[in-house]
Structure formats: structure tokens, C-alpha cells
Design a protein around this motif. Structure first.
Motif, mmCIF file in Angstrom:
data_model
loop_
_atom_site.group_PDB
_atom_site.id
_atom_site.type_symbol
_atom_site.label_atom_id
_atom_site.label_comp_id
_atom_site.label_asym_id
_atom_site.label_seq_id
_atom_site.Cartn_x
_atom_site.Cartn_y
_atom_site.Cartn_z
ATOM 1 N N VAL A 74 -9.541 -0.876 0.380
ATOM 2 C CA VAL A 74 -8.452 -1.470 1.171
ATOM 3 C C VAL A 74 -9.046 -2.351 2.271
ATOM 4 O O VAL A 74 -8.618 -3.491 2.471
ATOM 5 C CB VAL A 74 -7.552 -0.380 1.793
ATOM 6 C CG1 VAL A 74 -6.552 -0.994 2.762
ATOM 7 C CG2 VAL A 74 -6.831 0.408 0.711
ATOM 8 N N ARG B 89 0.838 -1.197 0.000
ATOM 9 C CA ARG B 89 0.000 0.000 0.000
ATOM 10 C C ARG B 89 0.879 1.256 0.000
ATOM 11 O O ARG B 89 0.659 2.191 0.765
ATOM 12 C CB ARG B 89 -0.910 -0.082 1.232
ATOM 13 C CG ARG B 89 -1.787 1.094 1.540
ATOM 14 C CD ARG B 89 -2.846 1.349 0.509
ATOM 15 N NE ARG B 89 -3.756 2.400 0.968
ATOM 16 C CZ ARG B 89 -4.582 3.041 0.171
ATOM 17 N NH1 ARG B 89 -4.660 2.758 -1.108
ATOM 18 N NH2 ARG B 89 -5.364 3.983 0.661
ATOM 19 N N ASN C 117 -1.055 3.532 -2.696
ATOM 20 C CA ASN C 117 -1.840 4.499 -1.893
ATOM 21 C C ASN C 117 -2.041 5.833 -2.603
ATOM 22 O O ASN C 117 -2.626 6.736 -2.035
ATOM 23 C CB ASN C 117 -1.191 4.741 -0.518
ATOM 24 C CG ASN C 117 0.094 5.525 -0.610
ATOM 25 O OD1 ASN C 117 0.817 5.438 -1.612
ATOM 26 N ND2 ASN C 117 0.414 6.299 0.414
#
Ligand SMILES: [Zn+2]
Length: 428
Positions: free
Chosen positions: A158, A120, A148
Motif C-alpha cells: 500500500v 482500500r 484490505n
């Protein structure tokens, strides 16, 4: 499996290994136009008097001024995030990537073939996402690429992936894990109970104090494992089982630069300077990362004979308020020092003419206590008048950011009568 190059308890062995590897690094530097122009030191003793390589040097060399191999030999090109200045280029060969991957994979909790690893951090230009991706593949884990910075990966998604795929490991900024926690609660899930597959949260990219780290681990009921590095170097330090960050001194030479005296030493407080040993594409000699750190060489419970680093943050993240100098980490320690039941996860602060102004998100039931206790803590720690303002949940992190899944579309030319065609090319 730790991909250790020497028994880390063996300090003499480590010193010999550094000596050998430095010779390779100095030979590689001779092939770099930048260092060839400067003259390359012949030994460790000569290196000690060599000028530091600065971020300004890297910027001046944009894009290929530090390239030491044929361009056809490159595997990847990156630019740093530029969080405190203009971006800098860095590039790596496949052999450089072997070193990068091994260093990242040195996680004491291990990365295993049965792991589901959610990456991420950004994939665009920076190295961080690719680093974790490569290390997870190297260890046989399954990668879930969840950048991200991509609009295709909102927080609600997520949370869905963490839960439905039974993700076991994650890699992100520490603060991002708090945003997932808030998004999970809004989706009706408890972070500490509804994600039992989670083995560890790998975090890096922003300085992380002990209070915040402990709080994140409590919230997710999983250990938080810290990592420190940069796009120009890859991973530089990793956490040991005793919770300390050790510098990978078998893969690079580390020094601490004191900007006041202009001197470097192996330990102490100052800016971290690094000479990576394995660099074909872009050798770096005494590169000043300009990160404020404290390096020490204690006997750690883990038994590793590697120096310990405490990352204090970038100088850009320091403010002066009256007589006190405060880093982001200083304020964060106080905010996360509030009792867990107050549920404070999000804050911001600014030095203003009448003192430090801090805003926190807190539910009504704990508002009065949180404001009073944080104000007292700032006063006790720094003797500063602080104005603490409480905002209701959603006041700093809007709910829609945590709950919506924006539609991701492609460019489109043909529309039905009455359809909104403004998104034809401005499609994201
Ligand atoms: Zn240790």
C-alpha cells in the motif's frame, strides 16, 4: 458537481421531494414478497405506524426473501460484514447502482478525472469497495483496487503504491490510515512530507471521533473526509465543508428509534432507521440499522438543509465499567487527545474486574508522560480507575505485518526434488 436533487438549503423543496419519492418506494415494496405479506402502507402517515424492519427480518429472509424483481435483473449480490451478528443479504439492480454511485460521489472535495483513487476496503461480498470503485469510475478517476482483506495487498505494498503512483485520494477504515503511516515510517518515508500528491483521505466503516480525525489529518498532512453507510443501504451520510456529517435526506427517509420508549422521531439519540427511496431489487421500509446515532437539524455553516448525524457506534462496542458506560469512541477520544509528539497511534482496552485496562504503543522517551496523562484523562472524564500499560512500538502492531510482502502464489502440482510441496493447494 454535487448531484444535488434539490437546493439543499430549500427545506420545503426537500419535503416535497421526499413525499414524491416515498410514493415510488411504497410502490416498489408491494413487489417484495416480504412486504406484500406484511401489507404495504399507503402514505407517509401510515408508514409512521408501520413495524420496523429488523436485521432479524433480513436474516430470516436469507437469501432472496426480500427480492422484488426477477433475478435476471440483478446487478450485484452482497452480504454485510456481520460485525454484530449473522450476515444479511442485499442486492441491487443497475438502476439501484446509479443511485448508490451518485450518493458516494457526493464528496465535497470532489472526485476528478485526474485523480488516482486507491480503494482500500473489501471487495468480497460487502459493497464498500465496489461503491468507491464505481463512484471513482463515474467521475473519470483512475481506480487502484487495493482491497484490505486480500493477502495480495500487505501494508508495505500500500505504501509503495501511495508513493510511486502519486495517489491523490484513498478510501479505507480510519484506523487503516494509521497502519499505513507506521508502515511508511518503517520504509523510511515521512507520511506528512513524502506523499505530496495526496488530496484527501476518505474514511468510513468505523466511528471516528474528532481527536482521531484531527490526528490522522496531521499525520498525513491531508484532510480526512468522513462517510457513513452500510452494505444494506450504501452511503447514508457525507461530510460537508464545515466537517459535519449530513444525512442524504433527498435519497432516503431517516428516523431515530428509541429502544426504551419504542418511539421514532426525526431527531434525537437512538438507533438509525432508514427508508431508502430508490430500491428496485430490495425495497426496505423503516429498516433499523441498529447503529447508535444522534440526529439533529442545526443551521450548519455549509448551508445544506439536511439533518446532521453523529455516529456513536454499534451497541456491541460499548462496555460497562462500574457505574460508567463507555463506547470505543469515548476511549479513543482520550487516547488521541494525548499530545501529537508522543506518537501514540495504536491502543486497545478491556473492562476488567479491577477497572479499565488500556494498552498503548509508545516510544520510551514519552512512556511515562503518556501513561500518566492518559490515566488522569480517564479519571477526569469518567471517574474510573484505569490501568494504563505502555508497550514499545511493535507491541500491538508487529513490525513484520507492516514490512513484509508475502509471496502470492497459485495452486501448483509439480515440484523439484527437495522443494516444499505442502503449499500445493493450500497456496495462500
Ligand atoms: Zn454542514
Amino acid at each position: 458537481m454535487n448531484t444535488l436533487d434539490v437546493t439543499w438549503a430549500d427545506r420545503a423543496g426537500l419535503a416535497r421531494l421526499q413525499q414524491d419519492r416515498l410514493a415510488t418506494a411504497l410502490a416498489a415494496a408491494k413487489r417484495s414478497p416480504f412486504y406484500a405479506g406484511r401489507g404495504v402502507p399507503g402514505s407517509r402517515a401510515e408508514l409512521a405506524d408501520y413495524p420496523l424492519t429488523t436485521k432479524a427480518d433480513l436474516r430470516a429472509g436469507y437469501p432472496f426473501g426480500l427480492l422484488a424483481v426477477d433475478r435476471a435483473e440483478l446487478a450485484t449480490y452482497h452480504e454485510s460484514s456481520g460485525s454484530s451478528g449473522v450476515p444479511t443479504s442485499s442486492y441491487y439492480t443497475p438502476e439501484d447502482w446509479r443511485d448508490l454511485t451518485e450518493r458516494y460521489a457526493r464528496k465535497h472535495v470532489g472526485i476528478r478525472p485526474d485523480d488516482m483513487f486507491l480503494v482500500r476496503t473489501p471487495y468480497a461480498l460487502m459493497i464498500t469497495g465496489h461503491l468507491a470503485h464505481a463512484a471513482a469510475r463515474y467521475r473519470g478517476a483512475t481506480v487502484v483496487p487495493a482491497d484490505n482483506r486480500s493477502l495480495a495487498m500487505p501494508y508495505a505494498k500500500v505504501v509503495r503504491l501511495l508513493h510511486d503512483l502519486e495517489v491523490t485520494l484513498t478510501w479505507s477504515l480510519a484506523t487503516d490510515t494509521l497502519l499505513w503511516a507506521a508502515a511508511a515510517r518503517l520504509a523510511g518515508r515521512a507520511p506528512d512530507r513524502d506523499f505530496p500528491a495526496l488530496r484527501a483521505l476518505f474514511v468510513g466503516g468505523d466511528p471516528l471521533g474528532p481527536a482521531k480525525k484531527k490526528r490522522i489529518a496531521e499525520i498525513w498532512n491531508a484532510p480526512v473526509v468522513e462517510e457513513y453507510g452500510a452494505t444494506e443501504t450504501g452511503s447514508l451520510a457525507g461530510e460537508c465543508p464545515s466537517g459535519r456529517l449530513h444525512l442524504w435526506a433527498d435519497r432516503a427517509l431517516f428516523e431515530v428509534y428509541d429502544p426504551d420508549t419504542g418511539r421514532c422521531s426525526p431527531t434525537g439519540r437512538g438507533q438509525l432507521v432508514v427508508t431508502p427511496f430508490q430500491r428496485e431489487a430490495m425495497p426496505l421500509l423503516r429498516y433499523n440499522l441498529e447503529d447508535s446515532v444522534e440526529v439533529s437539524d442545526p443551521d450548519c455553516g455549509c448551508g445544506w438543509g439536511l439533518p446532521v448525524v453523529r455516529v456513536l457506534g454499534r451497541s456491541a462496542w460499548t462496555v460497562r465499567d462500574g457505574a460508567a458506560e463507555l463506547t470505543q469512541g469515548d476511549v479513543e477520544d482520550l487516547v488521541f487527545g494525548l499530545p501529537a509528539e508522543y506518537g501514540v497511534m495504536f491502543w486497545r482496552a478491556r473492562a476488567e474486574t479491577d477497572g479499565l485496562r488500556i494498552q498503548i504503543e509508545v516510544a520510551a522517551a514519552h512512556r511515562a508522560a503518556a501513561v500518566r496523562e492518559l490515566g488522569d484523562a480517564v479519571d477526569r472524564a469518567y471517574g474510573l480507575p484505569a490501568r494504563i500499560e505502555s508497550l514499545p512500538p511493535g507491541g500491538l502492531v508487529p513490525e513484520r505485518l507492516l514490512t513484509t510482502e508475502p509471496e502470492v502464489v497459485k495452486p501448483r502440482g509439480l515440484f523439484h526434488a527437495g522443494e516444499d510441496w505442502n503449499k500445493a493447494l493450500e497456496y495462500y
